[in-house]
Enzyme design. Structure first.
Site, PDB file in Angstrom:
ATOM      1  N   LYS A  13      -0.360  36.467 -10.778  1.00 33.71           N
ATOM      2  CA  LYS A  13      -0.154  36.586  -9.329  1.00 33.71           C
ATOM      3  C   LYS A  13      -0.618  35.320  -8.604  1.00 33.71           C
ATOM      4  O   LYS A  13       0.086  34.775  -7.772  1.00 33.71           O
ATOM      5  CB  LYS A  13      -0.960  37.764  -8.745  1.00 33.71           C
ATOM      6  CG  LYS A  13      -0.652  39.110  -9.322  1.00 33.71           C
ATOM      7  CD  LYS A  13      -1.462  40.199  -8.614  1.00 33.71           C
ATOM      8  CE  LYS A  13      -2.951  40.077  -8.750  1.00 33.71           C
ATOM      9  NZ  LYS A  13      -3.524  40.436 -10.022  1.00 33.71           N
ATOM     10  N   ARG A  88      -4.943  47.267  -3.623  1.00 31.69           N
ATOM     11  CA  ARG A  88      -5.231  47.576  -5.023  1.00 31.69           C
ATOM     12  C   ARG A  88      -5.313  49.074  -5.273  1.00 31.69           C
ATOM     13  O   ARG A  88      -5.572  49.499  -6.403  1.00 31.69           O
ATOM     14  CB  ARG A  88      -6.561  46.950  -5.399  1.00 31.69           C
ATOM     15  CG  ARG A  88      -6.444  45.771  -6.334  1.00 31.69           C
ATOM     16  CD  ARG A  88      -7.837  45.246  -6.578  1.00 31.69           C
ATOM     17  NE  ARG A  88      -7.943  44.491  -7.779  1.00 31.69           N
ATOM     18  CZ  ARG A  88      -7.763  43.174  -7.853  1.00 31.69           C
ATOM     19  NH1 ARG A  88      -7.393  42.503  -6.798  1.00 31.69           N
ATOM     20  NH2 ARG A  88      -7.949  42.557  -8.985  1.00 31.69           N
ATOM     21  N   ARG A 127      -8.623  31.427 -19.049  1.00 34.41           N
ATOM     22  CA  ARG A 127      -8.434  30.946 -17.672  1.00 34.41           C
ATOM     23  C   ARG A 127      -9.576  30.042 -17.178  1.00 34.41           C
ATOM     24  O   ARG A 127     -10.747  30.349 -17.370  1.00 34.41           O
ATOM     25  CB  ARG A 127      -8.321  32.188 -16.778  1.00 34.41           C
ATOM     26  CG  ARG A 127      -8.159  31.923 -15.327  1.00 34.41           C
ATOM     27  CD  ARG A 127      -7.449  33.030 -14.637  1.00 34.41           C
ATOM     28  NE  ARG A 127      -8.229  34.275 -14.537  1.00 34.41           N
ATOM     29  CZ  ARG A 127      -7.773  35.366 -13.934  1.00 34.41           C
ATOM     30  NH1 ARG A 127      -6.569  35.389 -13.421  1.00 34.41           N
ATOM     31  NH2 ARG A 127      -8.517  36.444 -13.874  1.00 34.41           N
ATOM     32  N   ARG A 160     -14.308  32.053 -14.981  1.00 35.85           N
ATOM     33  CA  ARG A 160     -14.826  33.086 -14.086  1.00 35.85           C
ATOM     34  C   ARG A 160     -15.789  34.034 -14.802  1.00 35.85           C
ATOM     35  O   ARG A 160     -15.541  34.428 -15.931  1.00 35.85           O
ATOM     36  CB  ARG A 160     -13.650  33.893 -13.523  1.00 35.85           C
ATOM     37  CG  ARG A 160     -13.227  33.441 -12.157  1.00 35.85           C
ATOM     38  CD  ARG A 160     -11.947  34.061 -11.743  1.00 35.85           C
ATOM     39  NE  ARG A 160     -11.956  35.523 -11.812  1.00 35.85           N
ATOM     40  CZ  ARG A 160     -10.950  36.278 -11.387  1.00 35.85           C
ATOM     41  NH1 ARG A 160      -9.887  35.710 -10.873  1.00 35.85           N
ATOM     42  NH2 ARG A 160     -11.003  37.583 -11.488  1.00 35.85           N
ATOM     43  N   ARG A 171     -11.367  46.132 -15.941  1.00 36.68           N
ATOM     44  CA  ARG A 171     -10.412  45.767 -14.882  1.00 36.68           C
ATOM     45  C   ARG A 171      -9.015  46.260 -15.213  1.00 36.68           C
ATOM     46  O   ARG A 171      -8.277  46.696 -14.337  1.00 36.68           O
ATOM     47  CB  ARG A 171     -10.423  44.247 -14.673  1.00 36.68           C
ATOM     48  CG  ARG A 171     -11.619  43.779 -13.853  1.00 36.68           C
ATOM     49  CD  ARG A 171     -11.993  42.341 -14.125  1.00 36.68           C
ATOM     50  NE  ARG A 171     -10.986  41.390 -13.716  1.00 36.68           N
ATOM     51  CZ  ARG A 171     -10.863  40.169 -14.244  1.00 36.68           C
ATOM     52  NH1 ARG A 171     -11.665  39.768 -15.205  1.00 36.68           N
ATOM     53  NH2 ARG A 171      -9.935  39.368 -13.825  1.00 36.68           N
TER      54      ARG A 171
HETATM   55  P1  ADP Z   1      -7.900  39.737 -10.994  1.00 39.49           P
HETATM   56  O1  ADP Z   1      -6.648  40.210 -10.329  1.00 39.49           O
HETATM   57  O2  ADP Z   1      -7.662  38.703 -12.027  1.00 39.49           O
HETATM   58  O3  ADP Z   1      -8.789  40.841 -11.485  1.00 39.49           O
HETATM   59  P2  ADP Z   1      -9.068  39.010  -8.429  1.00 39.49           P
HETATM   60  O4  ADP Z   1      -9.577  37.671  -8.112  1.00 39.49           O
HETATM   61  O5  ADP Z   1      -7.898  39.518  -7.662  1.00 39.49           O
HETATM   62  O6  ADP Z   1      -8.791  38.960  -9.974  1.00 39.49           O
HETATM   63  O7  ADP Z   1     -10.245  40.100  -8.270  1.00 39.49           O
HETATM   64  C1  ADP Z   1     -11.511  39.946  -8.858  1.00 39.49           C
HETATM   65  C2  ADP Z   1     -12.393  41.136  -8.472  1.00 39.49           C
HETATM   66  O8  ADP Z   1     -12.576  41.167  -7.046  1.00 39.49           O
HETATM   67  C3  ADP Z   1     -11.848  42.504  -8.815  1.00 39.49           C
HETATM   68  O9  ADP Z   1     -12.119  42.885 -10.144  1.00 39.49           O
HETATM   69  C4  ADP Z   1     -12.574  43.388  -7.789  1.00 39.49           C
HETATM   70  O10 ADP Z   1     -13.916  43.645  -8.171  1.00 39.49           O
HETATM   71  C5  ADP Z   1     -12.615  42.504  -6.564  1.00 39.49           C
HETATM   72  N1  ADP Z   1     -11.434  42.729  -5.685  1.00 39.49           N
HETATM   73  C6  ADP Z   1     -10.440  41.843  -5.444  1.00 39.49           C
HETATM   74  N2  ADP Z   1      -9.513  42.372  -4.623  1.00 39.49           N
HETATM   75  C7  ADP Z   1      -9.926  43.636  -4.345  1.00 39.49           C
HETATM   76  C8  ADP Z   1      -9.420  44.706  -3.565  1.00 39.49           C
HETATM   77  N3  ADP Z   1      -8.256  44.605  -2.905  1.00 39.49           N
HETATM   78  N4  ADP Z   1     -10.127  45.868  -3.523  1.00 39.49           N
HETATM   79  C9  ADP Z   1     -11.282  45.992  -4.161  1.00 39.49           C
HETATM   80  N5  ADP Z   1     -11.824  45.043  -4.924  1.00 39.49           N
HETATM   81  C10 ADP Z   1     -11.177  43.858  -5.016  1.00 39.49           C
END
Ligand code: ADP
Ligand code: ZN
Length: 291
Positions: A13, A88, A127, A160, A171
């Site tokens: 994404k 999400r 990554r 990360r 996740r």
């Molecule tokens: P990825 O999609 O690779 O897991 P992100 O950078 O989008 O990575 O998200 C990393 C973390 O940030 C998630 O595992 C969660 O803990 C938190 N997070 C990100 N976006 C949201 C969201 N919309 N709602 C709740 N938690 C979020």
């Protein structure tokens, strides 16, 4: 153009969001990036979010919804945005609809990135992100020219902290149970576009392009200051109907299989770490151009 990207962690994404920001001249809004910025700045919110993120759980809805409401209202998002990592879960999707309805900015398209679990794990364990400019690299598929240094700006690359096997597995399961249902939610609204996300970045970008071909930003009725005399208003134009909605694939592989894939990856990862001992999740010590 108002776009939403959904997909499992590691589905690409963020990478495709960067392409879309250039194509449409709109900002990428990533809740993950916003949260990581709060963690780095050690704000009270960041401190609260860090533990949750490292555990692979979702940060509470009211926090991320508040962040998005505030971010979308900024002037640079006037012409649209690419939402990456939000919504999400269904509650976040409903809140987003409510925010956008009030602003008269309906979502134009939702792209769902579809990729199998094995690929996801490889993408995440390899990554690397540039601390200075946010450019993304991958040890397996797109390594930087110089170890640990960004090709774009020379900044240091960081793995990360939540890209470790245990958190990745959590996740992925959060994605399956909470985020995957968004697929039906947007399908019912007729704005879902499935994008096969395997292959290299350029191939996926091609599919993104073809999914969005012919798409025009939705117009929302804007009240004229003076009522037009005879000419019909622009809002009377019929809306473009999108028919490029395909069935989403069934869920990711069952958890049992995921485990064994994760096991294989551990072996692969250890081998790679032997060759490249710097990529262990710790900040690099090697001096890059800017540091
Ligand atoms: P990825 O999609 O690779 O897991 P992100 O950078 O989008 O990575 O998200 C990393 C973390 O940030 C998630 O595992 C969660 O803990 C938190 N997070 C990100 N976006 C949201 C969201 N919309 N709602 C709740 N938690 C979020
Ligand atoms: Zn960089």
């Amino acid at each position: 153009m108002k776009l939403v990207l959904i997909g499992a962690p590691g589905s690409g994404k963020g990478t495709q969001a960067k392409y879309l920001t250039e194509k449409y001249h709109i900002p990428q809004i990533s809740t993950g990036d916003l949260l990581r910025a709060a963690v780095a700045a050690q704000t009270p919110l960041g401190r609260q979010a860090k533990a949750i993120m490292d555990a692979g759980q979702l940060v509470p809805n009211d926090i991320v919804i508040g962040m998005i409401r505030e971010r979308i209202a900024r002037p640079d998002a006037d012409q649209g945005f690419v939402l990456d990592g939000f919504p999400r879960n269904i509650a976040q999707a409903v809140a987003l609809d409510d925010i956008l309805d009030k602003m008269g900015k309906p979502i134009d398209a939702v792209l769902q990135f579809d990729v199998d679990a094995e690929m996801l794990i490889q993408r995440m364990t390899g990554r690397l992100t540039c601390l200075a400019c946010g450019a993304l690299f991958n040890l397996f598929t797109q390594p930087p020219a110089v170890d640990d240094c960004c090709d774009e700006c020379g900044g240091p690359l960081r793995h990360r902290s939540d890209d470790n096997e245990e958190t990745i597995e959590r996740r992925l399961s959060v994605f399956e149970t909470l985020t995957q249902p968004l697929s039906d939610y947007y399908k019912q609204k007729g704005i879902l576009h499935m994008v096969e996300a395997h292959g290299d970045i350029a191939e996926v970008t091609k599919r993104v392009k073809s999914a969005l071909r012919g798409l025009r930003p939705k117009r929302t009725p804007v009240k004229p200051m003076i009522e037009p005399v005879t000419t019909p208003s622009k809002s009377a134009k019929p809306e473009i109907k999108h028919t490029r909605v395909s069935e989403p694939k069934p869920k990711l592989r069952p958890r049992k299989k995921l485990k064994s894939i994760t096991g294989n990856t551990r072996v692969k990862k250890l081998e790679i770490e032997k060759e490249l001992p710097k990529v262990t999740g710790k900040k690099t010590t090697r001096a890059c151009l800017l540091y």
